[in-house]
Design a protein around this motif. Structure first.
Motif, mmCIF file in Angstrom:
data_model
loop_
_atom_site.group_PDB
_atom_site.id
_atom_site.type_symbol
_atom_site.label_atom_id
_atom_site.label_comp_id
_atom_site.label_asym_id
_atom_site.label_seq_id
_atom_site.Cartn_x
_atom_site.Cartn_y
_atom_site.Cartn_z
ATOM 1 N N LEU A 25 0.947 -1.268 -0.007
ATOM 2 C CA LEU A 25 0.141 -0.130 -0.033
ATOM 3 C C LEU A 25 0.858 1.273 -0.006
ATOM 4 O O LEU A 25 0.638 2.204 -1.032
ATOM 5 N N VAL A 26 1.747 1.365 1.013
ATOM 6 C CA VAL A 26 2.500 2.588 0.974
ATOM 7 C C VAL A 26 4.055 2.695 0.856
ATOM 8 O O VAL A 26 4.215 2.957 -0.172
ATOM 9 N N ARG A 32 6.501 4.602 -4.482
ATOM 10 C CA ARG A 32 5.725 5.589 -3.855
ATOM 11 C C ARG A 32 6.613 5.809 -2.510
ATOM 12 O O ARG A 32 6.265 6.450 -1.763
ATOM 13 N N TYR A 96 -5.960 5.591 3.534
ATOM 14 C CA TYR A 96 -6.047 6.195 2.077
ATOM 15 C C TYR A 96 -5.926 5.295 0.918
ATOM 16 O O TYR A 96 -6.613 5.033 0.013
ATOM 17 N N THR A 97 -4.691 4.815 1.079
ATOM 18 C CA THR A 97 -4.345 3.812 -0.231
ATOM 19 C C THR A 97 -5.017 2.969 -0.427
ATOM 20 O O THR A 97 -5.247 2.418 -1.120
ATOM 21 N N ARG A 101 -7.454 1.654 -3.284
ATOM 22 C CA ARG A 101 -7.288 0.371 -3.971
ATOM 23 C C ARG A 101 -8.719 -0.214 -4.349
ATOM 24 O O ARG A 101 -9.000 -0.818 -5.223
#
Length: 110
Positions: A25-26, A32, A96-97, A101
């Motif tokens: 995710l992050v 990212r 958030y991510t 998704r």
């Protein structure tokens, strides 16, 4: 002096890391990492300045309790506050991510 609250916060961060790695995710998403670090540090600095302003204005006070370490980084600013702010910012990034998704997956099914 106990480390209960600090341990719970670090456990929460560990769970966020597991979610991040599992679903990429992050920070686990290769492209990212730099942006995620900048956003995390920016949020942490923002909330730290907010806390310091509140402490300076006499709004925020630290109460003695049995679950904190008692280690102060500044007057009325316990060590756990920095860890909590990092947890809060990381949690926001993961949520958030994750929501992005889920929305993308829902759109792809249409």
């Amino acid at each position: 002096m106990t480390f209960v609250y600090l341990g719970v916060l670090l456990g929460g961060i560990a769970c966020m890391v597991l979610l991040d790695v599992r679903f990429r995710l992050v920070f686990a998403a290769a492209r990212r990492r730099w942006r995620a670090a900048v956003v995390l540090v920016t949020g942490l600095v923002f909330f730290l300045v907010w806390d310091l302003a509140g402490i300076g204005l006499g709004i925020f006070h630290r109460a003695e309790n049995t679950v904190s370490t008692g280690i102060l980084l500044a007057p009325e600013l316990p060590l756990e506050e920095i860890v909590f702010l990092a947890f809060l910012c990381y949690l926001t990034l993961v949520l958030y991510t994750g929501v992005l998704r889920l929305i993308a997956a829902k759109e792809a099914r249409r």
